[in-house]
Design a protein around this motif. Structure first.
Motif, PDB file in Angstrom:
ATOM      1  N   ILE A   1       0.840  -1.197   0.000  1.00  0.00           N
ATOM      2  CA  ILE A   1       0.000   0.000   0.000  1.00  0.00           C
ATOM      3  C   ILE A   1       0.878   1.251   0.000  1.00  0.00           C
TER       4      ILE A   1
ATOM      5  N   THR B   1      -9.531   5.038   3.590  1.00  0.00           N
ATOM      6  CA  THR B   1     -10.813   4.365   3.441  1.00  0.00           C
ATOM      7  C   THR B   1     -10.850   3.179   4.383  1.00  0.00           C
ATOM      8  N   THR B   2     -12.023   2.866   4.930  1.00  0.00           N
ATOM      9  CA  THR B   2     -12.165   1.696   5.782  1.00  0.00           C
ATOM     10  C   THR B   2     -12.563   0.466   4.977  1.00  0.00           C
ATOM     11  N   THR B   3     -12.434   0.541   3.653  1.00  0.00           N
ATOM     12  CA  THR B   3     -12.617  -0.634   2.812  1.00  0.00           C
ATOM     13  C   THR B   3     -11.592  -1.699   3.211  1.00  0.00           C
TER      14      THR B   3
ATOM     15  N   GLU C   1      -8.782  -4.676   3.143  1.00  0.00           N
ATOM     16  CA  GLU C   1      -7.593  -4.822   2.312  1.00  0.00           C
ATOM     17  C   GLU C   1      -7.847  -5.587   1.020  1.00  0.00           C
TER      18      GLU C   1
ATOM     19  N   THR D   1      -8.714  -3.453  -1.938  1.00  0.00           N
ATOM     20  CA  THR D   1      -8.037  -2.162  -1.978  1.00  0.00           C
ATOM     21  C   THR D   1      -7.478  -1.821  -3.354  1.00  0.00           C
TER      22      THR D   1
ATOM     23  N   TYR E   1      -9.442   0.477  -5.538  1.00  0.00           N
ATOM     24  CA  TYR E   1      -9.466   1.846  -5.023  1.00  0.00           C
ATOM     25  C   TYR E   1      -8.177   2.574  -5.375  1.00  0.00           C
TER      26      TYR E   1
ATOM     27  N   ASP F   1      -4.355   4.611   3.145  1.00  0.00           N
ATOM     28  CA  ASP F   1      -4.651   3.783   4.313  1.00  0.00           C
ATOM     29  C   ASP F   1      -5.937   3.020   4.053  1.00  0.00           C
ATOM     30  N   THR F   2      -5.982   1.780   4.515  1.00  0.00           N
ATOM     31  CA  THR F   2      -7.156   0.948   4.359  1.00  0.00           C
ATOM     32  C   THR F   2      -7.330   0.107   5.617  1.00  0.00           C
ATOM     33  N   ARG F   3      -8.369  -0.713   5.650  1.00  0.00           N
ATOM     34  CA  ARG F   3      -8.626  -1.515   6.843  1.00  0.00           C
ATOM     35  C   ARG F   3      -7.842  -2.829   6.797  1.00  0.00           C
TER      36      ARG F   3
END
Length: 500
Positions: free
Chosen positions: A118, A334-336, A338, A341, A344, A358-360
């Protein structure tokens, strides 16, 4: 018929089990030492973040609201209180995928290793540049098209994959394959190669954290820790200068391409962000792209099958900022989960100025943890850059944003320059999410704005701290808005920004 979260999870597992017979999953290594929390630059502000734990966002509201929400049937999804779409919960992981797809240890070992790398940010400390490498190591099984079709039908809810266009079918299958991966626990992340990156990606937009030419930084390094039990890695690693400009000698953001050797996928761009300056932290769903997470069927199709498309002319707004403020740092949060991802990150790369991401991570897998992940990630970047100013951008359909954004202004005084929230309920009749504005009661109106259209953000002088477009009426009341039957401080018909 609307499918509940628990029912959808059961269907996913049942569909997996119906494809092939289960076999014992390989045994994971258990002797590795868990990596510590990434070391960050300490903030001069004394604050003590709470442990990651679920919090009831309606705890301060009369319990009658709960019964009203639950009694509205299919018109309001049961997960409205959390703001977390049920189609982004309960994905099978690791051993469950191995067992359900019938993989034996030899077949799993033969699969190539992939790395979700990421786009990281880096901060400047007395030790030099520190890059926060984070992502996931996994293997992707070779699942047949027919099996992917069966599984995609589970994820697509009330829509059959046969009803989609060919391109939509391809996207649904690709995303399903990305979900059904086998995370690799307790394994090393192979050598990461760094080298100077061009100023911008394929969108051709200048700025976006890299208008200046990065002149050095070529090097190889190895992460100091193995992956977690979920296959995740997240750690700050100091890098050698190698002709990079020191962070205390420049206001420009330098960019480094990063490649994980030995992985079929594993490329990203690292953004070396100076201690002072301006950072935009932007949500993605329903602010940068049309998602409609508040309409479950539409949100599901927009996330799994349809091509991502920008909301209004937000790409022009962001492009103008990247040109007018060339040292602006963009960070997309985003809290989407991984597993989804990559779509996105590719959308941002193609459409918006480049920036860190950043992602979840997988260890935030259930609803209660998801409700806390945004605050956790926001706190990490605020503490990493204690001298930078931040602009926070999102929409009102996310209950955690409505709580966390104003809290950041209180927890980190002087660091939040602006908060901008698109009021989706005022422009989209499909949004029946209640949202709580009470967190903004003690904030200065000049530091935040609820807006209706992308154009409302045009011509704001963000370089000099302008946050509020005075031509956009606010008419604020502080409490719950959009609750049914007139509950809360607002009424059913009340719309932020305009008085009906």
């Amino acid at each position: 018929m609307r499918v509940s979260t628990s029912a959808r999870q059961t269907l996913v597992q049942a569909a997996l089990l119906s494809i092939v017979s289960a076999v014992p999953a390989p045994t994971a290594f258990v002797n590795d030492v868990a990596p510590p929390e990434p070391v960050i630059t300490p903030s001069p502000v004394q604050n003590y973040p709470s442990r990651v734990a679920g919090r009831n966002i309606l705890s301060d509201v009369d319990s009658d609201i709960h019964s009203v929400l639950s009694g509205l049937g299919s018109d309001l999804p049961s997960w409205v209180a959390s703001g977390v779409p049920n189609y982004f919960q309960g994905f099978p992981t690791g051993d469950a995928v191995v067992s359900s797809l019938g993989l034996n240890s030899a077949e799993l070992a033969a699969l190539p290793t992939n790395v979700l790398n990421i786009d990281p940010y880096a901060n400047w400390t007395s030790s030099g540049w520190n890059v926060r490498f984070h992502g996931n190591v996994y293997k992707q099984p070779n699942t047949s098209v027919s099996d992917l079709n069966k599984l995609a039908n589970v994820f697509l809810g009330n829509t059959s994959i046969s009803d989609l266009s060919q391109s939509e079918q391809d996207q649904a299958r690709n995303l399903t394959a990305e979900i059904l991966v086998v995370q690799q626990p307790h394994v090393p992340v192979n050598t990461i190669h760094l080298e100077p990156a061009p100023s911008q990606g394929s969108s051709g937009q200048p700025g976006g954290g890299g208008a200046s030419n990065t002149t050095g930084g070529t090097q190889d390094l190895t992460l100091p820790y193995n992956t977690t039990v979920e296959g995740d890695f997240d750690t700050f690693v100091p890098i050698a200068l190698n002709n990079l400009t020191a962070g205390n000698e420049t206001s420009a953001i330098q960019r480094l391409n990063t490649y994980v050797e030995g992985a079929t996928i594993g490329n990203s761009t690292a953004y070396l962000v100076p201690p002072t300056g301006l950072t935009i932290i932007s949500d993605i769903d329903d602010i940068l792209r049309v998602t409609k997470i508040y309409e479950p069927e539409q949100g599901l199709l927009n996330s799994f099958a349809r091509p991502f498309r920008p909301w209004e002319n937000m790409p022009d707004i962001y492009r103008n900022w990247s040109i007018s403020v060339p040292n602006l740092h963009f960070h997309y949060l985003t809290t989407t989960p991984e597993q989804v991802t990559r779509n996105y990150m590719q959308f941002i790369y193609d459409t918006y100025p480049g920036g860190s991401f950043d992602t979840r991570p997988l260890n935030f897998s259930d609803v209660s943890a998801t409700l806390s992940i945004r605050k956790y990630l926001l706190t990490k970047i605020f503490e990493t850059f204690p001298q930078r100013k931040f602009i926070l951008i999102a929409d009102t359909s996310n209950s955690d944003i409505m709580r966390d954004y104003p809290e950041m202004a209180t927890d980190f005084p002087g660091q939040v320059q602006c908060i901008w929230l698109r009021n989706t309920s005022a422009t989209d009749s499909g949004d029946r999410f209640p949202y709580d504005t009470s967190g903004f009661k003690n904030l200065n109106q000049s530091n935040y704005m609820f807006f209706l259209h992308a154009e409302d953000l045009m011509n704001l002088d963000i370089a000099n701290g302008e946050c509020y477009n005075t031509s956009i009426p606010q008419n604020l009341t502080f409490g719950y808005q959009g609750l049914p039957l007139g509950l809360g401080d607002g009424t059913t018909a009340y719309k932020f920004g305009y008085i009906p």
